[in-house]
Design an enzyme around this catalytic site. Structure first.
Site, PDB file in Angstrom:
ATOM      1  N   ASP A  14       3.444   0.858  13.092  1.00  0.00           N
ATOM      2  CA  ASP A  14       2.675  -0.393  13.114  1.00  0.00           C
ATOM      3  C   ASP A  14       3.296  -1.539  13.899  1.00  0.00           C
ATOM      4  O   ASP A  14       2.585  -2.262  14.576  1.00  0.00           O
ATOM      5  CB  ASP A  14       2.384  -0.896  11.691  1.00  0.00           C
ATOM      6  CG  ASP A  14       1.477   0.041  10.913  1.00  0.00           C
ATOM      7  OD1 ASP A  14       0.710   0.775  11.550  1.00  0.00           O
ATOM      8  OD2 ASP A  14       1.563   0.054   9.691  1.00  0.00           O
ATOM      9  N   ASP A  69       0.803  -1.222   0.000  1.00  0.00           N
ATOM     10  CA  ASP A  69       0.000   0.000   0.000  1.00  0.00           C
ATOM     11  C   ASP A  69       0.835   1.271   0.000  1.00  0.00           C
ATOM     12  O   ASP A  69       0.419   2.288  -0.532  1.00  0.00           O
ATOM     13  CB  ASP A  69      -1.007   0.004   1.152  1.00  0.00           C
ATOM     14  CG  ASP A  69      -0.401  -0.329   2.501  1.00  0.00           C
ATOM     15  OD1 ASP A  69       0.824  -0.438   2.610  1.00  0.00           O
ATOM     16  OD2 ASP A  69      -1.181  -0.479   3.465  1.00  0.00           O
TER      17      ASP A  69
END
Length: 884
Positions: free
Chosen positions: A482, A72
């Protein structure tokens, strides 16, 4: 995964620190002429293996072992079967086009497997200032040409796991289709992706928005046209395929079809409503179109879902869902057909976060299903698989869950699922953190468990917020989005575990005590619990501190030079200071909330801060700060600064803001005044490494624009002269978060990327000050010519040219002859000319200066036929070079 990155998007964007969203780039300031030298670097990743969401995996349907993966924000990759690794394909994306590292779709040409296409662009809202593009390659991604689009694409937007939005006609491969978001409709190219036009007769641009009330434009964007699927059986080679299916983000009108090669389109009659069709996969042999539905666009959400089968000959719809809708708490997305045995279908429950994702398999076209795991007696479960994460042990997250959860998990956000079209035993699927796969999939159908392992080596997809390289202990400490971050004791090996206890979802800042580097502090984001942690063994083990009242996020943190105290500027609270390990914090005075904080690397009582154009200094351990009289600094907050180790009060500051002051500044009096370096038009990071042999000052590193060139630069003489150390093939999009040299290895530098992990480079330079201009090359030279990749009709090569003489070169030109008539098609870091078999590669402007004992490198792609022998003779001017 990318969950934390999105939830914090608006807050982080304001500070210019968003993992996944670089700040808006500042306008170019006044140029000052500056001499730029060049050095040849070898670039690698500090191995993490994965670390982010892989929403798409694409196998070529006509060539065995040819596969691609899209991420992404971290570019695209090609599978290398011989090493079972992935090779990055978009490292050449530059600073100005950073959004093109987000890949919303990939397409591999089954007619001409050398051709591959990527639809790129990261955000459709204001966060990405540029429109999207379709990149096309005729050498499997070794080089690209670009077709700009009149709209944006969203590789990191909601719905990015649906697809593929980009597709090549399997019969007439000059025809491609692209599904656009934001109400822009369906687009078509008839010249192999060189130009695009809207299919004006397509009747539906989509209407689904995750959150229509989101004022940022992120969740409120229309997700648009989400997949295109050709029925290859309705065309003949060289003629356009007649039947095309298109998926639309519209719960009542999700699937359309053309039976006249895209001239007209109709809504597929009798289709189910109430859900979005994430995928449409066709089994042309049996005449079935399979569709995976969810009640939302994903990749995080989804509460209900269905699987449907459409018979293309009769128009019959059949609900083939493996469970009743009332029993779903997830949507379906991952969907694949075994091309060797087309009656075998598999699908994923992509949004089943708890207790685990689920994978379903049918051997009879969806009539009956088996599950990857099922309950025996709740909460106990039986698995058809075994998990082996020994190559990436951090995938266990150091967790010890209660049943029915297990560690490592089968996955989450599992929207990419593909069975190798040439090998029924190989399957790959993407998760929020890795690519998993198996090579004995058919054991599913017997009594033997199949084995799932990470198939992700070479694919590095972390967003880097901060970096540190202590003078002793581990060479690299990282702060990542993350997955928190890692302590690398060996850059070539995957660390056993990320930082734990506490596990931050995102680490925003870290620091070590310069004279006591076993003392380390990190801060970050966490759904609940403390936002600060400490280590007394160089980051190997951690313990949580306590938060001051009101803390909502990590912010920035600084450790005193001797580790005796800390200053913390968290989100949600003002700047605080503490002695010891943060058991009791006191508010600091004289400095505004949200300031960036750093420590002096010599005096443990001195700390620095910056906020909105003002520099602040504390001389009492952070208890109080005084605003510096220094002026002329950037007025915004897109700034990074650091104090030099070993020299009190020596501070370097980099940064700028759109339309304002931008550059690199140096203070030698503890921030009382700063001098702006001439010739540095833009700078976004600054870091220090081991001094060059014979130099008295540490080596400087920066991500900057100097002499009109954007790149990674090194200076061994306090910024008087600069060497560009990356090249056009190694740019990695946005590199503005952090940089640091290695205090133990001269020339080694660690570079943050926004989705390509931690990149580190090692120099071919033997050391010393950066060279200035010299005479035309007349001395000895040496050449290394290496073919790095080869495929049918094409190849890629790297060339290193060393100055083995006694004087520096100011310009150079290398000549050789190809033995087998090869032709150069594209060259980077040198300008080529070719006449017949003879080739000349001349330096470009920034890499003409090559000191004695140093080298320079360039690369190229070329065509070959019959043989691809290496040149055996090279010359610089009239001098022959030794060849290796």
């Amino acid at each position: 995964m990318r969950r934390t990155r999105i939830l914090t998007a608006v807050l982080a964007l304001a500070a210019g620190l968003l993992a996944g969203t670089p700040p808006v780039l500042a306008a170019e300031s006044e140029k000052t002429p500056v001499a730029i030298a060049a050095d040849t670097y070898t670039w690698k990743n500090a191995r993490i293996d994965g670390g982010g969401f892989v929403p798409g995996i694409v196998f070529n349907r006509s060539e065995k072992n040819l596969a691609y993966a899209r991420t992404d924000i971290g570019g695209a990759y090609r599978w290398v079967e011989s090493s079972k690794t992935w090779t990055p394909l978009l490292d050449s994306v530059g600073w100005d086009d950073w959004g093109h590292t987000g890949v919303v779709s990939l397409a591999s040409d089954s007619v001409d497997p050398d051709k591959v296409y990527a639809a790129v662009g990261t955000y459709t809202n204001s966060w990405d200032p540029k429109n999207g593009a379709v990149l096309r390659s005729s050498d499997r991604g070794a080089s690209w040409r670009k077709a700009d689009l009149p709209f944006k694409l969203g590789g990191n937007m909601p719905g990015r796991g649906m697809g593929e939005r980009l597709a090549v006609d399997p019969n007439r491969n000059s025809v491609l289709y692209l599904g656009a978001p934001s109400g822009k409709g369906l687009w078509r190219s008839t010249d192999s992706g060189a130009s695009w036009s809207q299919v004006t007769d397509f009747p539906n641009v989509g209407n689904y928005r995750q959150d229509p009330n989101d004022a940022s434009g992120y969740a409120s964007d229309n997700q648009g046209i989400v997949w295109v699927t050709f029925d290859e059986s309705t065309g003949t080679r060289g003629n356009a395929t007649r039947t095309i299916y298109v998926g639309v983000a519209d719960k009542d009108n999700a699937v359309y079809r053309s039976t006249d090669a895209g001239a007209t389109w109709t809504r597929l009659a009798g289709q189910p409503t109430g859900h979005l069709a994430h995928k449409g996969v066709l089994d042309a042999e049996n005449g079935y179109l399979y569709l995976a539905y969810s009640d939302s666009g994903g990749p995080y959400d989804g509460g209900k879902g269905r699987l449907w089968r459409y018979a293309t000959a009769t128009g019959t719809w059949t609900d083939i869902s493996p469970v009743a809708e009332a029993d779903t708490y997830y949507g379906f997305s991952g969907l694949t057909v075994d091309r060797q045995n087309p009656g075998t279908v598999m699908a994923t429950a992509y949004s089943s976060w708890w207790p685990d994702t689920q994978i379903f398999r049918s051997k009879d076209s969806g009539a009956t299903w088996t599950k990857a795991w099922d309950y025996t007696s709740y909460p106990e479960r039986a698995n058809r698989y075994t998990m082996d994460v020994s190559s990436s042990p951090w995938l266990t997250w150091d967790a010890n869950p209660e049943p029915p959860e297990q560690t490592p998990k089968l996955g989450w956000m599992t929207e990419a699922l593909e069975i190798d079209p040439f090998n029924s035993d190989r399957m790959m699927y993407g998760t929020g953190a890795t690519i998993y796969g198996t090579e004995n999939l058919t054991d599913w159908d017997g009594d033997t468990r199949f084995t799932i392992k990470p198939m992700v080596r070479g694919l590095e997809e972390t967003a880097v917020n901060d970096l540190a390289s202590p003078p002793s202990g581990a060479p690299l400490l990282s702060a990542l989005g993350d997955i928190g971050g890692f302590r690398h004791t060996d850059l070539t090996k995957v660390p056993a575990m990320m930082y734990t206890r506490p596990n931050f979802t995102t680490t925003t800042s870290l620091d070590f005590a310069e004279s006591a580097p076993d003392t380390v502090v990190r801060v970050g984001d966490l759904d609940s619990g403390p936002h600060i942690a400490f280590s007394t063994d160089n980051g190997a083990n951690w313990f949580a501190g306590q938060d001051p009242s009101g803390v909502s996020g990590g912010g920035t943190v600084a450790a005193a030079a001797d580790g005796s105290r800390f200053v913390w500027s968290p989100q949600g609270a003002g700047v605080h200071h503490a002695t010891g390990f943060g058991t009791s914090w006191s508010a600091s005075s004289g400095i505004p909330a949200g300031a960036i904080v750093e420590s002096d690397r010599v005096d443990p009582q001195v700390f620095y801060g910056f906020k909105s154009g003002k520099f602040y200094v504390s001389t009492n351990g952070g208890a109080s700060f005084t605003e510096s009289p220094a002026g002329g600094l950037p007025s915004g907050d897109s700034v990074r600064f650091k104090a030099l180790p070993g020299k009190k009060g020596d501070v370097w500051l980099a940064g700028g803001e759109s339309g304002g002051t931008y550059g690199l500044w140096h203070s030698t009096n503890g921030g009382a005044s700063f001098t702006k370096l001439p010739g540095v038009e833009q700078a976004d990071t600054v870091g220090f490494g081991k001094a060059a042999p014979g130099a008295s000052y540490q080596t400087l590193y920066t991500s900057a624009k100097i002499g009109g060139v954007r790149g990674i630069f090194r200076s061994t003489d306090e910024g008087a002269t600069w060497t560009r150390i990356n090249d056009d093939a190694h740019q990695w999009g946005w590199t503005g978060a952090a940089i640091t040299g290695d205090p133990q290895v001269y020339g080694r530098v660690y570079v943050s990327t926004n989705g390509r992990g931690v990149v580190y480079g090692d120099s071919s330079d033997t050391g010393g000050t950066d060279p200035g201009p010299g005479p035309t090359p007349t001395g000895a030279c040496a050449v290394t010519y290496k073919i790095t990749n080869q495929w049918s009709g094409g190849f890629q090569a790297d060339v290193q040219l060393a100055n083995t003489g006694t004087s520096a070169w100011s310009d150079w030109a290398l000549t050789w002859s190809f033995p087998d008539g090869q032709k150069v098609t594209q060259m980077w870091n040198a300008d080529p000319t070719q006449s017949g078999a003879s080739v000349t590669a001349k330096n470009v402007g920034w890499n003409g200066n090559v000191a004695a004992g140093s080298s320079v490198g360039f690369g190229f792609t070329g065509n070959w036929s019959g043989a691809n022998g290496k040149p055996t003779a090279f010359k610089v001017g009239d001098r022959s070079c030794t060849v290796s």
